[in-house]
Scaffold this motif. Structure first.
Motif, mmCIF file in Angstrom:
data_model
loop_
_atom_site.group_PDB
_atom_site.id
_atom_site.type_symbol
_atom_site.label_atom_id
_atom_site.label_comp_id
_atom_site.label_asym_id
_atom_site.label_seq_id
_atom_site.Cartn_x
_atom_site.Cartn_y
_atom_site.Cartn_z
ATOM 1 N N GLU A 2 0.832 -1.205 0.000
ATOM 2 C CA GLU A 2 0.000 0.000 0.000
ATOM 3 C C GLU A 2 0.871 1.261 0.000
ATOM 4 O O GLU A 2 0.631 2.192 -0.757
ATOM 5 C CB GLU A 2 -0.907 0.013 1.252
ATOM 6 N N VAL A 3 1.848 1.256 0.915
ATOM 7 C CA VAL A 3 2.722 2.435 1.009
ATOM 8 C C VAL A 3 3.460 2.631 -0.310
ATOM 9 O O VAL A 3 3.587 3.752 -0.806
ATOM 10 C CB VAL A 3 3.708 2.285 2.186
ATOM 11 N N GLN A 49 1.083 5.917 1.589
ATOM 12 C CA GLN A 49 0.858 5.767 3.030
ATOM 13 C C GLN A 49 -0.173 4.674 3.314
ATOM 14 O O GLN A 49 -0.909 4.230 2.432
ATOM 15 C CB GLN A 49 0.422 7.102 3.623
ATOM 16 N N TRP A 50 -0.171 4.278 4.547
ATOM 17 C CA TRP A 50 -1.180 3.321 5.014
ATOM 18 C C TRP A 50 -1.429 3.607 6.480
ATOM 19 O O TRP A 50 -0.516 3.755 7.276
ATOM 20 C CB TRP A 50 -0.698 1.885 4.851
ATOM 21 N N ALA A 104 1.943 4.197 8.489
ATOM 22 C CA ALA A 104 3.137 3.940 7.662
ATOM 23 C C ALA A 104 3.154 4.926 6.499
ATOM 24 O O ALA A 104 2.129 5.219 5.921
ATOM 25 C CB ALA A 104 3.109 2.516 7.148
ATOM 26 N N ARG A 105 4.304 5.439 6.172
ATOM 27 C CA ARG A 105 4.370 6.534 5.197
ATOM 28 C C ARG A 105 5.663 6.380 4.357
ATOM 29 O O ARG A 105 6.709 5.965 4.881
ATOM 30 C CB ARG A 105 4.407 7.824 6.003
ATOM 31 N N LEU A 106 5.496 6.725 3.108
ATOM 32 C CA LEU A 106 6.684 6.671 2.245
ATOM 33 C C LEU A 106 7.518 7.937 2.487
ATOM 34 O O LEU A 106 6.981 9.045 2.518
ATOM 35 C CB LEU A 106 6.256 6.622 0.774
ATOM 36 N N ILE A 162 10.515 3.703 4.231
ATOM 37 C CA ILE A 162 9.162 3.659 4.803
ATOM 38 C C ILE A 162 9.299 3.869 6.305
ATOM 39 O O ILE A 162 10.126 3.211 6.955
ATOM 40 C CB ILE A 162 8.486 2.308 4.516
#
Ligand code: ADP
Length: 679
Positions: free
Chosen positions: A91-92, A97-98, A118-120, A130
């Motif tokens: 997803e990220v 992001q997730w 969670a974020r790129l 990440i």
């Protein structure tokens, strides 16, 4: 985050410091990341953990050194986590992001739900990461047998979930914003570190760090180049013993003492490369401290000073040579100064404004002036006697000479020969070197010598005259004696003979009178060519009688001059009679007149030259000056007075009479008579 960065960079300019101290800001970030109290995990796009904070360690019960480098899959056991975290990473990767809830396994083995954000992170080009922030971990019920109270409480909480989720979410968002800022700051710092790493890689100085026991903890690329040891070989080694060339125990002791006392130290060492070659180096070593100000090691910057040493040596050598050259120069200068100062001639250097620049001691002495008064003074003021010649040399740019009389303040009068020598310096400015020669004494000596010569000549003359007169007188005496006892006819013959002897004595006395009676002839304008023609006419029959061919080359524009006509006729008669005597069986007589420049008394003067050249036997070299002596003759009946009288007469005209002859090849007599400048 620890106070030491695990990995500074992954690019080609990797710094091989696995434990390299970070700067103050990095320490602050570390504190902040630790202080947030929530697990913070950073992975690369493949899920490999690159950062794991203290909370993550506490919550998941796994140490940082265990987890960094491992996959995020290893955070929790079981397929469920692996599946979900794989989904989160996807997803990220796709959406950037997730956010959501995940079941995680805590260190105490309890399964708990957690809010995961969670974020790129566009950490750096090609270096995306990440960032996973885990918040709100709750204890999860273990089985379906949980009490109804718990269920009710849980339901109540679940009812409150949207509100709590919202609150948490806003907290997470705040944390995200903060994180973004921190990450940006972290990136800046990392860039700075990269930059510093690049710098360290580029500089020629070797940079190395050690811990307190001397174990190498950092070894820069330039250190690799300088010593030939790679970072991999050196880090972890007691490096100093590998690179110490000629260990100077005193120096090493001093360095250790300084670093031990927490002070920087610098000095020169002889160091050794891997290939065994030794080179001189300059090292600046500083202790490193941690936040608690404990000494944790030292960092050293080492420069190879081979070139500098070589340059220093070359400089020292050049200095020695320069000093030697200077000493030589000084010696030459002193020598020259001594020579110039002790010359008998006075020397002065005078500039184009006629200002005296330098004088030697003799110059001042000759002018009876203190030497220190002369430099800087105008020569017109301090030595007017030489001023005209200075002016003449400056304006003409050629050498000039003048003999001057100079009266000293003491009343003594000296005679100076003054020479002006033009000197053009490098800038083209005209200057004059003035040379003064005191000729007073020389002239006095010459006068005395001339007097002596005259006396000697008079003595010789008297002796010669006595001899010359004695011979005919003795003959006369003999004839008179014979008269007494002779017949009338014989007496007549004896009287004739006595009479001819008396005539000879009379002629001799006349010649002598010519020699010593210079002033009784009248002065008139002389045309030399006319006199020559007259003499040749007078001697025509004698010349023809001896078959002598006369060639005349008389200059038509010959200047006239004031002189005694009879005297010059007598000179020419003597020369021509001698030529006739020299060529009794014939020959050629060439008479030339011309105007010529001659040096008389060291100055150039225009003269009329009368040249009488025959092709008789010539005159032996050793006799060429003696033929001018009175009574010198090689002829049986010669008087030896012709040339002596002739020279005397010519000199009375301010001229000269000289001979040039190559024995066997004729004789040439040159009469030079000066003419007035305007003649
Ligand atoms: P005299 O002619 O009475 O000898 P001079 O004084 O005229 O006296 O000459 C001196 C000497 O110089 C001569 O005896 C001769 O030896 C030499 N002399 C003069 N003129 C010539 C000449 N043209 N060629 C060779 N010798 C010469």
């Amino acid at each position: 985050m620890p106070s030491q960065v695990q990995k500074v960079s992954a690019s080609t300019d990797t710094v091989h410091a696995h434990t390299f101290p970070v700067d103050e800001r990095m320490r602050v970030y570390a504190h902040v990341f630790e202080a947030i109290g929530q697990p913070l995990i950073v992975t690369d796009l493949t899920g490999s953990i690159v950062y794991w904070n203290g909370s993550a360690a506490t919550v998941f019960g796994k140490r940082r050194d265990e987890m960094v480098g491992r996959s995020v899959m290893a955070v929790a056991d079981g397929d469920e986590w692996r599946l979900k975290i794989t989904h989160v990473l996807e997803e990220v990767g796709q959406r950037g992001q997730w956010n959501g809830e995940l079941m995680v396994q805590r260190s105490d083995g309890v399964q708990a739900s957690a809010v995961v954000n969670a974020r790129l992170w566009h950490h750096e080009r090609d270096q995306d990461a990440i960032v996973i922030l885990v918040t709100g971990i709750n204890r999860q019920k273990r089985s379906e047998s949980y009490t109804g109270r718990r269920v009710i409480r849980r339901r109540r909480r679940n009812a409150d979930l949207p509100r709590r989720f919202k609150r948490r979410l806003s907290g997470v968002r705040r944390a995200n914003r903060w994180l973004r800022r921190e990450i940006a700051e972290y990136r800046r710092n990392e860039q700075e570190l990269r930059f510093q790493a690049k710098l360290l890689a580029t500089v020629s100085q070797a940079v190395l760090a050690t811990d307190t026991s001397g174990v190498i903890t950092y070894w820069s690329p330039s250190a690799e180049r300088m010593f030939g040891w790679s970072a991999a070989e050196m880090i972890g080694a007691i490096g100093f013993y590998l690179v110490a060339g000629l260990p100077d125990l005193e120096l090493i002791g001093a360095m250790r003492a300084a670093i031990g006392a927490g002070k920087p130290w610098e000095g020169e060492f002889m160091l050794r490369r891997r290939d065994g070659t030794v080179f001189p180096a300059y090292a600046a070593i500083s202790p490193i401290f941690d936040e608690q100000n404990r000494r944790i090691g030292a960092v050293g910057v080492v420069s190879d000073i081979t070139e500098r040493k070589r340059d220093q040596q070359a400089l020292a050598d050049a200095n020695v040579r320069l000093q030697a050259a200077n000493a030589d120069l000084q010696l030459s200068h002193d020598l020259l100064h001594t020579i110039v100062d002790n010359l008998d001639d006075g020397l002065a250097l005078i500039d184009s404004q006629r200002v005296i620049q330098v004088v030697n001691r003799q110059f001042a002495r000759l002018l009876e002036m203190p030497p220190e008064h002369l430099p800087g003074a105008s020569c017109d003021d301090v030595c007017p006697v030489v001023a005209p010649i200075v002016a003449r040399t400056l304006s003409g740019g050629v050498k000039s000479f003048e003999r001057v009389s100079h009266a000293h303040p003491s009343g003594e009068v000296i005679t100076l020969d003054v020479y002006g020598i033009p000197l053009r310096d490098a800038s083209g400015a005209q200057r004059v070197v003035l040379r003064l020669v005191d000729v007073t004494e020389r002239l006095q000596l010459e006068a005395i010598m001339r007097q002596n010569e005259r006396l000697a000549a008079s003595g010789r003359l008297a002796a010669a005259v006595a001899h010359e007169i004695n011979t005919p007188l003795q003959s006369i005496q003999n004839y008179l004696y014979l008269l007494r006892s002779s017949s009338i006819e014989q007496s007549t013959a004896f009287l004739d003979l006595a009479s001819s002897e008396i005539t000879r004595v009379s002629t001799l006395l006349h010649r002598l009178l010519d020699l010593h009676r210079p002033g009784d002839r009248s002065i008139e304008l002389i045309d030399s060519n006319a006199i020559i023609e007259r003499v040749v006419l007078l001697l025509g029959s004698a010349l023809r009688g001896c078959s002598i061919r006369v060639e005349q080359e008389l200059a038509p524009d010959l200047p006239r001059f004031l002189g005694q006509r009879d005297a010059l006729m007598q000179v020419l008669l003597n020369l021509l009679l001698n030529a006739i005597d020299a060529m009794p069986c014939g020959g050629a007589l060439r008479i030339t007149t011309r105007r010529a420049l001659e040096t008389i008394d060291q100055s150039a003067r225009w003269c009329v030259q009368i040249i009488v050249a025959d092709n008789g036997p010539g005159i032996a070299f050793d006799l060429q000056e003696r033929i001018f002596d009175p009574f010198f003759t090689t002829k049986p009946h010669g008087s030896g007075l012709g040339l002596a009288v002739s020279r005397q007469l010519v000199e009375q005209h301010g001229g000269s009479l000289r001979v040039q002859s190559t024995p066997g090849n004729g004789a040439t007599f040159i009469v030079s008579l000066p003419v007035a400048e305007d003649a």
